[in-house]
Design a protein around this motif. Sequence first.
Motif, PDB file in Angstrom:
ATOM      1  N   CYS A 129       1.208  -1.093   0.165  1.00 20.54           N
ATOM      2  CA  CYS A 129       0.080  -0.062  -0.049  1.00 20.54           C
ATOM      3  C   CYS A 129       1.246   0.898   0.175  1.00 20.54           C
ATOM      4  O   CYS A 129       1.187   1.458   0.927  1.00 20.54           O
ATOM      5  N   GLY A 130       0.642   1.821  -1.171  1.00 26.38           N
ATOM      6  CA  GLY A 130       1.475   3.083  -0.765  1.00 26.38           C
ATOM      7  C   GLY A 130       3.148   2.842  -0.676  1.00 26.38           C
ATOM      8  O   GLY A 130       3.871   1.647  -1.150  1.00 26.38           O
ATOM      9  N   PRO A 165      -7.287  -3.258   1.368  1.00 30.85           N
ATOM     10  CA  PRO A 165      -7.052  -1.635   1.430  1.00 30.85           C
ATOM     11  C   PRO A 165      -7.874  -0.815   1.032  1.00 30.85           C
ATOM     12  O   PRO A 165      -8.947  -1.648   0.334  1.00 30.85           O
ATOM     13  N   ASP A 166      -8.264   0.132   0.989  1.00 27.05           N
ATOM     14  CA  ASP A 166      -9.567   0.948   0.128  1.00 27.05           C
ATOM     15  C   ASP A 166     -10.866   0.690   0.589  1.00 27.05           C
ATOM     16  O   ASP A 166     -11.658   0.820   0.283  1.00 27.05           O
ATOM     17  N   ARG A 198       0.496   5.647  13.305  1.00 28.91           N
ATOM     18  CA  ARG A 198      -0.426   7.006  12.004  1.00 28.91           C
ATOM     19  C   ARG A 198       1.239   7.784  12.471  1.00 28.91           C
ATOM     20  O   ARG A 198       1.900   8.172  11.279  1.00 28.91           O
ATOM     21  N   LEU A 201       4.485   5.413  10.206  1.00 30.99           N
ATOM     22  CA  LEU A 201       4.375   5.567   9.358  1.00 30.99           C
ATOM     23  C   LEU A 201       4.412   6.855   8.715  1.00 30.99           C
ATOM     24  O   LEU A 201       5.186   6.788   7.524  1.00 30.99           O
ATOM     25  N   SER A 203       3.211   9.137   7.227  1.00 32.37           N
ATOM     26  CA  SER A 203       2.372   9.602   5.745  1.00 32.37           C
ATOM     27  C   SER A 203       1.077   9.367   6.702  1.00 32.37           C
ATOM     28  O   SER A 203       0.613   9.190   7.549  1.00 32.37           O
ATOM     29  N   THR A 204       0.059   9.743   5.509  1.00 29.72           N
ATOM     30  CA  THR A 204      -1.275  10.084   5.918  1.00 29.72           C
ATOM     31  C   THR A 204      -2.458   8.905   4.947  1.00 29.72           C
ATOM     32  O   THR A 204      -2.572   8.434   4.244  1.00 29.72           O
ATOM     33  N   LEU A 205      -1.546   7.150   5.300  1.00 28.72           N
ATOM     34  CA  LEU A 205      -1.828   6.244   5.122  1.00 28.72           C
ATOM     35  C   LEU A 205      -3.004   6.085   5.525  1.00 28.72           C
ATOM     36  O   LEU A 205      -3.950   4.975   4.898  1.00 28.72           O
ATOM     37  N   LEU A 216      -7.475   1.938   4.972  1.00 31.70           N
ATOM     38  CA  LEU A 216      -5.908   2.458   5.248  1.00 31.70           C
ATOM     39  C   LEU A 216      -5.729   2.543   3.106  1.00 31.70           C
ATOM     40  O   LEU A 216      -6.469   2.021   2.825  1.00 31.70           O
ATOM     41  N   SER A 217      -5.669   3.290   2.683  1.00 33.02           N
ATOM     42  CA  SER A 217      -5.608   3.717   1.081  1.00 33.02           C
ATOM     43  C   SER A 217      -4.291   4.633   0.659  1.00 33.02           C
ATOM     44  O   SER A 217      -3.629   5.791   1.794  1.00 33.02           O
ATOM     45  N   ALA A 218      -3.463   4.337  -0.413  1.00 33.14           N
ATOM     46  CA  ALA A 218      -2.194   5.231  -0.338  1.00 33.14           C
ATOM     47  C   ALA A 218      -3.185   6.614  -1.734  1.00 33.14           C
ATOM     48  O   ALA A 218      -2.272   7.556  -1.560  1.00 33.14           O
TER      49      ALA A 218
END
Length: 220
Positions: A129-130, A165-166, A198, A201, A203-205, A216-218
């Motif tokens: 995922c990303g 995911p997503d 978070r 990570l 990031s903003t996944l 959870l998403s890229a």
Amino acid sequence: MRLLLAEDDALLASQLQLLLEDAGYVVVHSGEGVDAEYQGQVEDIAAAVVDLGLPGLDGLSVIERWRQAGRDFPVLVLTARTRWHDKLAGFDAGADDFLTKPFQPEELLLRLRALIRRSAGHASPRLQCGPLRLDVNAGRFELDGVLLPLSPQEHRILSYFMHHPDVVISRSRLGEHVYESGFDPDSNTLDVLIGRIRRKLGSTLIHTHRGQGFRLSAHP
């Protein structure tokens, strides 16, 4: 992820429960067929490990009732039976894979992980995922190629996200796959754990959907 272990041999069940919990799973154990069938109907589980020789209601009947009720989680059967027609009966009942006793614990984990991956639509043992990557068989997360240190509960949360995911996952559903019992969806414990993930990570996944849950998403 939450698993159902239907095994009446107390020693083997204890060993398998420890093995599965060490691998990051939440385990619901049942040692009797009627109870196992009930647990499979009411619990939100990712997969089941079922011994064919359950007392009260045999394993084949348990699996048949699950399938008749529309329960489609993968089922790994444990059996001492080696004859092909016994396995054929198991597949006809709705089993997804067989493991003959005695077996190596590592093989049980590998087969179970493969069944869960495929049921979630993932053919590869490496989920991405990303910049985040999960090696399912090794139980290891990497972020931009660097090993990501996680606590057992953080690992359970992130692993469940990676298998879905997503998808927006509710707090109660996520809690059931992280805690063995007694999860309070109104508690802020889950928010604290997700906050820690978070930060790790960087990031903003992980996205919050107010009133619905987390995703959870890229992508935003």
